[in-house]
Enzyme design. Structure first.
Site, PDB file in Angstrom:
ATOM      1  N   HIS A  49       0.880  -1.172   0.000  1.00 37.56           N
ATOM      2  CA  HIS A  49       0.000   0.000   0.000  1.00 37.56           C
ATOM      3  C   HIS A  49       0.914   1.219   0.000  1.00 37.56           C
ATOM      4  O   HIS A  49       1.674   1.426   0.947  1.00 37.56           O
ATOM      5  CB  HIS A  49      -0.885  -0.046   1.255  1.00 37.56           C
ATOM      6  CG  HIS A  49      -2.135   0.766   1.159  1.00 37.56           C
ATOM      7  ND1 HIS A  49      -3.118   0.525   0.224  1.00 37.56           N
ATOM      8  CD2 HIS A  49      -2.566   1.834   1.887  1.00 37.56           C
ATOM      9  CE1 HIS A  49      -4.111   1.385   0.381  1.00 37.56           C
ATOM     10  NE2 HIS A  49      -3.797   2.190   1.385  1.00 37.56           N
ATOM     11  N   LYS A  69     -10.913   5.481  -3.301  1.00 33.53           N
ATOM     12  CA  LYS A  69     -10.070   6.589  -2.865  1.00 33.53           C
ATOM     13  C   LYS A  69      -8.636   6.284  -3.269  1.00 33.53           C
ATOM     14  O   LYS A  69      -8.041   5.326  -2.777  1.00 33.53           O
ATOM     15  CB  LYS A  69     -10.173   6.815  -1.364  1.00 33.53           C
ATOM     16  CG  LYS A  69      -9.602   8.175  -0.976  1.00 33.53           C
ATOM     17  CD  LYS A  69      -9.816   8.469   0.485  1.00 33.53           C
ATOM     18  CE  LYS A  69      -8.599   8.074   1.270  1.00 33.53           C
ATOM     19  NZ  LYS A  69      -8.694   8.489   2.681  1.00 33.53           N
ATOM     20  N   LYS A  98      -4.700   7.050  -3.605  1.00 28.63           N
ATOM     21  CA  LYS A  98      -3.596   7.760  -2.975  1.00 28.63           C
ATOM     22  C   LYS A  98      -2.721   8.357  -4.068  1.00 28.63           C
ATOM     23  O   LYS A  98      -2.174   7.625  -4.899  1.00 28.63           O
ATOM     24  CB  LYS A  98      -2.773   6.790  -2.118  1.00 28.63           C
ATOM     25  CG  LYS A  98      -3.526   6.285  -0.897  1.00 28.63           C
ATOM     26  CD  LYS A  98      -3.699   7.383   0.146  1.00 28.63           C
ATOM     27  CE  LYS A  98      -4.208   6.827   1.464  1.00 28.63           C
ATOM     28  NZ  LYS A  98      -4.369   7.872   2.487  1.00 28.63           N
ATOM     29  N   GLU A 122      -8.828  15.021  -0.664  1.00 28.27           N
ATOM     30  CA  GLU A 122      -8.458  14.980   0.749  1.00 28.27           C
ATOM     31  C   GLU A 122      -7.036  15.484   0.966  1.00 28.27           C
ATOM     32  O   GLU A 122      -6.114  15.090   0.264  1.00 28.27           O
ATOM     33  CB  GLU A 122      -8.574  13.525   1.233  1.00 28.27           C
ATOM     34  CG  GLU A 122      -8.224  13.323   2.694  1.00 28.27           C
ATOM     35  CD  GLU A 122      -8.513  11.891   3.152  1.00 28.27           C
ATOM     36  OE1 GLU A 122      -9.265  11.178   2.463  1.00 28.27           O
ATOM     37  OE2 GLU A 122      -7.978  11.498   4.192  1.00 28.27           O
ATOM     38  N   ASP A 177      -7.915  15.987   6.857  1.00 29.31           N
ATOM     39  CA  ASP A 177      -7.582  14.768   7.610  1.00 29.31           C
ATOM     40  C   ASP A 177      -6.441  15.096   8.569  1.00 29.31           C
ATOM     41  O   ASP A 177      -6.681  15.407   9.741  1.00 29.31           O
ATOM     42  CB  ASP A 177      -7.220  13.620   6.653  1.00 29.31           C
ATOM     43  CG  ASP A 177      -7.006  12.298   7.388  1.00 29.31           C
ATOM     44  OD1 ASP A 177      -7.260  12.249   8.612  1.00 29.31           O
ATOM     45  OD2 ASP A 177      -6.583  11.311   6.758  1.00 29.31           O
ATOM     46  N   LYS A 204     -11.268   9.780  12.643  1.00 32.80           N
ATOM     47  CA  LYS A 204     -10.587   8.499  12.893  1.00 32.80           C
ATOM     48  C   LYS A 204     -10.523   8.300  14.392  1.00 32.80           C
ATOM     49  O   LYS A 204     -10.101   9.203  15.116  1.00 32.80           O
ATOM     50  CB  LYS A 204      -9.174   8.507  12.307  1.00 32.80           C
ATOM     51  CG  LYS A 204      -9.153   8.625  10.792  1.00 32.80           C
ATOM     52  CD  LYS A 204      -7.741   8.721  10.243  1.00 32.80           C
ATOM     53  CE  LYS A 204      -7.779   8.736   8.719  1.00 32.80           C
ATOM     54  NZ  LYS A 204      -6.444   8.981   8.128  1.00 32.80           N
ATOM     55  N   GLU A 217     -14.392   4.509   4.877  1.00 36.19           N
ATOM     56  CA  GLU A 217     -13.373   3.762   4.129  1.00 36.19           C
ATOM     57  C   GLU A 217     -12.826   2.643   5.018  1.00 36.19           C
ATOM     58  O   GLU A 217     -11.606   2.449   5.099  1.00 36.19           O
ATOM     59  CB  GLU A 217     -12.256   4.704   3.660  1.00 36.19           C
ATOM     60  CG  GLU A 217     -11.634   5.493   4.806  1.00 36.19           C
ATOM     61  CD  GLU A 217     -10.512   6.424   4.370  1.00 36.19           C
ATOM     62  OE1 GLU A 217     -10.566   6.930   3.240  1.00 36.19           O
ATOM     63  OE2 GLU A 217      -9.593   6.627   5.170  1.00 36.19           O
TER      64      GLU A 217
HETATM   65 MG   LIG Z   1      -6.145  10.708   4.654  1.00 35.62          MG
END
Ligand SMILES: [Mg+2]
Length: 377
Positions: free
Chosen positions: A19, A163, A165, A220, A245, A269, A323
């Site tokens: 990832h 989403k 990255k 984001e 975020d 979160k 997510e």
């Molecule tokens: Mg984020």
């Protein structure tokens, strides 16, 4: 009821693929598992993860374990796990370290709910939904592989919100591939991006509107966490939501964002907010200020994801979904059961507590051996 022991265990579970974020690439999910045992036989579980050590935030699984073992747990042994006031007294004596606190607070919620034979969401006001739309995180590190992965998951009917990255490549190349992904996936799918602070404000002023025009549905954290004023200014430059975020780790950060005018969306979160209760409070603050709370992840496994799910299903307005794909990115789990998805939504699991149990054999398999201080080779 009294707490007899608080155990912390670091586990490393391999991922189904690497990832890759703008600032770090990971190939395993590293978590601290907290297990509370009581004199009445009721146990509780908590989990907190870090992405690539102290990279996304200041904490790592090693610091979380140390803070819980040395400063939080000793003060809680012998106390009633159902007393949130006692927990707050102990937590307030340790500055910051929100991830560590969140794992412990989660386990206390699990114990308190199990003791009453109710699900954790009942302690958070009660679920207002039994499922929540769930996005998949796309971060293979390769533009064409990203598109192929999203298309495969969409065609399989498992996910329809993605989403991506970005921020590792040239911004122009990133925006072009988002356009290609939107075209490849069609109208039924939605593509969002997370830049993870990779751009400076000047770059973002140019490329945020371009992402909007390319069909991207949400942008984001395009710029560094500390430039809250810059983030607010970018919301005016595009029609789709800009989401904060890393800019909002604490309630103070959120008040500052609100004071400056806010953005459309805020990633909540459990770890960064310091637990389920502060996370719920921040979600409600966001709603009051006209922002949409969004169900973020630190790539937790089943335990942490179940806790987030109980919270996000208890927050009244979650129009952007969540997510909570962490358990699907992991190649295995340390619990006896997983969390179900149906038609692109993560289903709330029943209690009591978080509704998840440890698989002892798997825990033993993925448990990190106790390590001592490193010495020169
Ligand atoms: Mg984020």
């Amino acid at each position: 009821m009294k707490i007899e022991s608080i155990e912390t265990i670091i586990v490393d579970i391999p991922l189904i693929r690497p990832h890759k974020l703008s600032f770090v690439a990971i190939d395993k999910m590293s978590s601290v598992i907290v297990r509370i045992r009581t004199d009445r036989g009721v146990t509780g579980l908590g989990e907190a993860t870090a992405i690539g050590g102290p990279s996304w935030a200041a904490e790592s699984v090693e610091t979380m374990k140390a803070v819980i073992d040395l400063y939080l747990a000793p003060a809680l042994i012998g106390t009633d796990p159902r007393s949130f006031a006692t927990y707050l007294q102990v937590a307030h004596r340790v500055r910051n370290n929100e991830f560590a606190k969140s794992a412990l607070e989660m386990a206390l919620h699990d114990v308190a709910a199990r003791a009453q034979d109710i699900p954790v969401h009942a302690l958070l006001g009660g679920a207002v939904r039994d499922r929540i739309a769930c996005a998949w995180g796309v971060a293979t590190g390769d533009a064409e592989a990203d598109i192929a992965e999203a298309k495969r998951l969409k065609d399989a009917g498992s996910y329809s919100v993605f989403k991506v990255k970005i921020g590792r490549d040239d911004p122009g190349a990133d925006v072009a591939r988002i356009g290609r992904m939107c075209a490849a996936l069609g109208q039924e799918a939605e593509v969002r991006v997370d830049v993870n602070q990779a751009w400076d404000l000047r770059t973002a002023r140019k490329w945020v509107p371009a992402l909007d025009n390319a069909g991207c549905a949400l942008i984001e954290q395009p710029i560094r966490a500390t430039d809250t004023r810059g983030l607010v200014s970018l919301q005016d430059k595009c029609r789709v939501p800009v989401m904060a975020d890393e800019s909002v780790m604490t309630e103070h950060d959120l008040l500052e964002l609100i004071r400056l005018g806010g953005v459309d969306a805020l990633a909540i979160k459990v770890a960064k907010c310091g637990g389920l209760r502060p996370a719920r409070r921040m979600a409600e603050m966001a709603i009051c200020a006209g922002m949409s709370p969004y169900g973020g992840t630190m790539l937790e496994g089943v335990i942490g994801t179940a806790a987030s799910l109980h919270l996000f299903c208890a927050v009244e307005q979650m129009p952007l979904g969540c997510e909570l794909f962490g358990p699907d990115l992991a190649a295995d789990r340390i619990t006896t059961s997983g969390l179900r998805m149906q038609d692109g939504a993560r289903l709330l699991n029943d209690g009591p507590g978080l509704g998840v149990e440890i698989d002892e054999a798997k825990l033993a398999r993925y448990r990190r051996p106790e390590t001592s201080a490193r010495t020169a080779a």
